[in-house]
Motif scaffolding. Structure first.
Motif, PDB file in Angstrom:
ATOM      1  N   PHE A   8       6.691  -5.701  -2.163  1.00  0.00           N
ATOM      2  CA  PHE A   8       5.451  -6.345  -2.577  1.00  0.00           C
ATOM      3  C   PHE A   8       4.530  -5.411  -3.357  1.00  0.00           C
ATOM      4  O   PHE A   8       4.145  -5.682  -4.486  1.00  0.00           O
ATOM      5  CB  PHE A   8       4.733  -6.912  -1.346  1.00  0.00           C
ATOM      6  CG  PHE A   8       3.619  -7.846  -1.699  1.00  0.00           C
ATOM      7  CD1 PHE A   8       3.859  -9.205  -1.868  1.00  0.00           C
ATOM      8  CD2 PHE A   8       2.336  -7.371  -1.879  1.00  0.00           C
ATOM      9  CE1 PHE A   8       2.840 -10.072  -2.200  1.00  0.00           C
ATOM     10  CE2 PHE A   8       1.304  -8.238  -2.218  1.00  0.00           C
ATOM     11  CZ  PHE A   8       1.561  -9.586  -2.378  1.00  0.00           C
ATOM     12  N   GLY A   9       4.173  -4.292  -2.764  1.00  0.00           N
ATOM     13  CA  GLY A   9       3.187  -3.429  -3.425  1.00  0.00           C
ATOM     14  C   GLY A   9       3.758  -2.098  -3.878  1.00  0.00           C
ATOM     15  O   GLY A   9       3.010  -1.192  -4.193  1.00  0.00           O
ATOM     16  N   ARG A  10       5.096  -1.960  -3.864  1.00  0.00           N
ATOM     17  CA  ARG A  10       5.788  -0.721  -4.242  1.00  0.00           C
ATOM     18  C   ARG A  10       5.592   0.411  -3.237  1.00  0.00           C
ATOM     19  O   ARG A  10       6.431   1.258  -3.090  1.00  0.00           O
ATOM     20  CB  ARG A  10       5.366  -0.207  -5.620  1.00  0.00           C
ATOM     21  CG  ARG A  10       5.419  -1.225  -6.733  1.00  0.00           C
ATOM     22  CD  ARG A  10       6.808  -1.646  -7.104  1.00  0.00           C
ATOM     23  NE  ARG A  10       6.737  -2.610  -8.183  1.00  0.00           N
ATOM     24  CZ  ARG A  10       6.514  -3.909  -7.991  1.00  0.00           C
ATOM     25  NH1 ARG A  10       6.382  -4.368  -6.763  1.00  0.00           N
ATOM     26  NH2 ARG A  10       6.449  -4.731  -8.995  1.00  0.00           N
ATOM     27  N   SER A  11       4.434   0.448  -2.581  1.00  0.00           N
ATOM     28  CA  SER A  11       4.214   1.534  -1.634  1.00  0.00           C
ATOM     29  C   SER A  11       4.444   1.022  -0.227  1.00  0.00           C
ATOM     30  O   SER A  11       4.083  -0.113   0.110  1.00  0.00           O
ATOM     31  CB  SER A  11       2.792   2.084  -1.788  1.00  0.00           C
ATOM     32  OG  SER A  11       2.171   2.213  -0.525  1.00  0.00           O
ATOM     33  N   GLY A  12       5.091   1.835   0.598  1.00  0.00           N
ATOM     34  CA  GLY A  12       5.359   1.424   1.969  1.00  0.00           C
ATOM     35  C   GLY A  12       4.075   1.205   2.733  1.00  0.00           C
ATOM     36  O   GLY A  12       3.952   0.274   3.527  1.00  0.00           O
ATOM     37  N   LEU A  13       3.104   2.080   2.476  1.00  0.00           N
ATOM     38  CA  LEU A  13       1.840   1.986   3.200  1.00  0.00           C
ATOM     39  C   LEU A  13       1.111   0.690   2.870  1.00  0.00           C
ATOM     40  O   LEU A  13       0.633  -0.010   3.759  1.00  0.00           O
ATOM     41  CB  LEU A  13       0.959   3.191   2.856  1.00  0.00           C
ATOM     42  CG  LEU A  13      -0.347   3.269   3.629  1.00  0.00           C
ATOM     43  CD1 LEU A  13      -0.086   3.545   5.106  1.00  0.00           C
ATOM     44  CD2 LEU A  13      -1.264   4.332   3.053  1.00  0.00           C
ATOM     45  N   SER A  14       1.041   0.329   1.568  1.00  0.00           N
ATOM     46  CA  SER A  14       0.286  -0.875   1.223  1.00  0.00           C
ATOM     47  C   SER A  14       0.984  -2.114   1.785  1.00  0.00           C
ATOM     48  O   SER A  14       0.336  -3.017   2.291  1.00  0.00           O
ATOM     49  CB  SER A  14       0.068  -0.966  -0.284  1.00  0.00           C
ATOM     50  OG  SER A  14       1.257  -1.311  -0.925  1.00  0.00           O
ATOM     51  N   ASP A  15       2.313  -2.146   1.732  1.00  0.00           N
ATOM     52  CA  ASP A  15       3.030  -3.275   2.330  1.00  0.00           C
ATOM     53  C   ASP A  15       2.740  -3.367   3.821  1.00  0.00           C
ATOM     54  O   ASP A  15       2.502  -4.438   4.360  1.00  0.00           O
ATOM     55  CB  ASP A  15       4.552  -3.113   2.135  1.00  0.00           C
ATOM     56  CG  ASP A  15       4.990  -3.584   0.768  1.00  0.00           C
ATOM     57  OD1 ASP A  15       4.120  -3.816  -0.080  1.00  0.00           O
ATOM     58  OD2 ASP A  15       6.213  -3.709   0.562  1.00  0.00           O
ATOM     59  N   TRP A  16       2.776  -2.225   4.450  1.00  0.00           N
ATOM     60  CA  TRP A  16       2.567  -2.183   5.906  1.00  0.00           C
ATOM     61  C   TRP A  16       1.169  -2.691   6.252  1.00  0.00           C
ATOM     62  O   TRP A  16       0.991  -3.514   7.140  1.00  0.00           O
ATOM     63  CB  TRP A  16       2.760  -0.744   6.399  1.00  0.00           C
ATOM     64  CG  TRP A  16       2.551  -0.568   7.861  1.00  0.00           C
ATOM     65  CD1 TRP A  16       3.455  -0.816   8.860  1.00  0.00           C
ATOM     66  CD2 TRP A  16       1.344  -0.118   8.503  1.00  0.00           C
ATOM     67  NE1 TRP A  16       2.890  -0.554  10.080  1.00  0.00           N
ATOM     68  CE2 TRP A  16       1.605  -0.117   9.885  1.00  0.00           C
ATOM     69  CE3 TRP A  16       0.100   0.288   8.036  1.00  0.00           C
ATOM     70  CZ2 TRP A  16       0.657   0.276  10.821  1.00  0.00           C
ATOM     71  CZ3 TRP A  16      -0.854   0.680   8.966  1.00  0.00           C
ATOM     72  CH2 TRP A  16      -0.574   0.675  10.343  1.00  0.00           C
ATOM     73  N   LEU A  17       0.180  -2.221   5.502  1.00  0.00           N
ATOM     74  CA  LEU A  17      -1.202  -2.610   5.749  1.00  0.00           C
ATOM     75  C   LEU A  17      -1.395  -4.103   5.505  1.00  0.00           C
ATOM     76  O   LEU A  17      -1.988  -4.817   6.309  1.00  0.00           O
ATOM     77  CB  LEU A  17      -2.124  -1.793   4.828  1.00  0.00           C
ATOM     78  CG  LEU A  17      -3.565  -1.665   5.254  1.00  0.00           C
ATOM     79  CD1 LEU A  17      -3.647  -0.926   6.578  1.00  0.00           C
ATOM     80  CD2 LEU A  17      -4.361  -0.896   4.197  1.00  0.00           C
ATOM     81  N   LEU A  18      -0.844  -4.575   4.384  1.00  0.00           N
ATOM     82  CA  LEU A  18      -0.987  -5.988   4.030  1.00  0.00           C
ATOM     83  C   LEU A  18      -0.318  -6.872   5.084  1.00  0.00           C
ATOM     84  O   LEU A  18      -0.823  -7.939   5.429  1.00  0.00           O
ATOM     85  CB  LEU A  18      -0.366  -6.230   2.655  1.00  0.00           C
ATOM     86  CG  LEU A  18      -0.692  -7.573   2.028  1.00  0.00           C
ATOM     87  CD1 LEU A  18      -2.192  -7.692   1.825  1.00  0.00           C
ATOM     88  CD2 LEU A  18       0.018  -7.728   0.699  1.00  0.00           C
TER      89      LEU A  18
END
Ligand code: SF4
Ligand code: SF4
Ligand code: FES
Lengths: 119, 234
Positions: A8-18
């Motif tokens: 979704f957001g290319r970054s693992g952190l942003s996907d995780w947060l979202l």
């Protein structure tokens, strides 16, 4: 660093947060709707509730959260099981088909949901 | 007599793996699983397994015993045997070289990725880089890892993506260096971890915590890494 273009957001952190944030929104929406149903509503009240802008915006937010949540979740499932490692080269094809199927379904749900809300 | 069933496979000669049964006389003693393997070796010298220290220090005899990963040398029969039966298999998820010996290449490749050594480009002091006792205490529960692979090979996320998910063992070591006050490559280290696979394939299933023979907690370390990534993110 592992490259990934379909997440979704290319970054693992942003996907995780979202995934967490959309989860909370969906929970709040489910409690709100569930609560209303438990208290009991008739058709007129239900329609009045969804006629209000606040409820429509909240519902749209829930639909978009569901879309993001579903994509991140299904993407993880696809990249776990439908891979070259698990199924050979046809794994890549299957995963692509699966991802296209998922995004189409999500797209239809979002359009359909919006149409119901404002149609 | 203890019923022992051992996974046998020689990829060069066998079409497929099979289980071989042994009857072992433990003389009523609560032996370690490794002792039982040695007794089996006396009956059939072709059974292959790794071992070295026989006291839970070297990490070479990680095996799957009655469905649970652990070190054979420090797992007493009383802990694992149910209804007098012991089934021993290699660690799951890694290619088998022979019998109970697996190829740890993928596991080590992930360990290598986290650059498991101190990085500090400031001039070295004449004797050593000092650390306060409090800073040193942050490494407890991290540095004790013996790289036995019991945790990573019990982790479903590592089974599916052993080439992309670093796995509990490697991530415990990643945090060991992130948490070290003497290391100043923190930003570079974190930048390497912020993709959807390296760290974020962990779904908190905690199989790793459940099997670690040293009682370590990789899930907690992974949580710390996630928090560091969050704090650093904008
Ligand atoms: S964390 Fe525990 S189980 Fe995992 S490799 Fe280290 S010692 Fe073994
Ligand atoms: S907690 Fe994470 S690393 Fe540990 S077994 Fe589960 S998915 Fe793997
Ligand atoms: S033989 Fe060294 S850990 Fe078991």
């Amino acid at each position: 660093m592992v490259k990934s273009v379909t997440s979704f957001g290319r970054s693992g952190l942003s996907d995780w947060l979202l995934q967490r944030v959309s989860g909370v929104i969906l929970l709040a929406y489910a409690i709100c709707l569930g609560g209303t149903l438990v208290i009991g509503v008739n058709y007129a009240q239900w329609q009045a509730m969804f006629a209000s802008t606040g409820m429509r915006v909240f519902t749209l937010l829930a639909i978009l959260s569901l879309a993001a949540h579903a994509w991140i979740g299904m993407w993880a499932v696809g990249t776990d099981y439908l891979t070259e490692r698990m199924l050979g080269t046809k794994g890549n094809l299957l995963r692509l088909a699966f991802q296209i199927g998922c995004s189409l379904a999500i797209f239809v749900y979002v359009i359909w949901g919006t149409q119901i809300l404002w149609g | 007599m203890l019923q022992v069933s051992i996974y046998r496979y020689n990829p060069e000669t066998d079409a497929e793996p099979s289980m071989q049964d042994f009857q072992i006389d433990t003389s009523g003693k609560d032996l370690m699983v490794l002792d039982v393997l040695e007794l089996i070796k006396a009956q059939d010298t072709t059974v292959g397994y790794r071992r070295s220290c026989r006291e839970g220090v070297c990490g070479s005899d990680g095996l799957n015993m009655n469905g649970k990963n652990g070190l054979a040398c420090i797992t007493p029969l009383s802990e694992t045997v149910k209804s007098n039966k012991l089934v021993i298999r290699p660690l799951p998820g890694l290619p088998v070289i022979r019998d109970l010996v697996v190829d740890m290449g993928m596991f080590y490749a992930q360990y290598e990725k986290v650059q498991p050594y101190l990085q500090n480009d400031t001039p070295a002091p004449s004797i050593e880089r000092l650390q306060t006792p409090e800073d040193r205490a942050k490494l407890d529960g991290l540095y004790e890892c013996i790289l036995c692979a019991c945790c990573s090979t019990a982790c479903p996320s590592f089974w599916w993506n052993p080439d992309r998910f670093i796995g509990p063992s490697g991530l415990l070591q990643a945090y060991r260096f992130l948490a070290d006050s003497r290391d100043n490559a923190t930003d570079e280290r974190l930048a390497q971890l912020d993709d959807p696979f390296s760290v974020f394939r962990c779904h908190g299933i905690q199989n790793c915590v459940n099997v670690c023979p040293k009682g370590l907690n990789p899930t907690k370390a992974i949580g710390h890494i996630r928090n560091m990534l969050l704090t650093r993110a904008t």
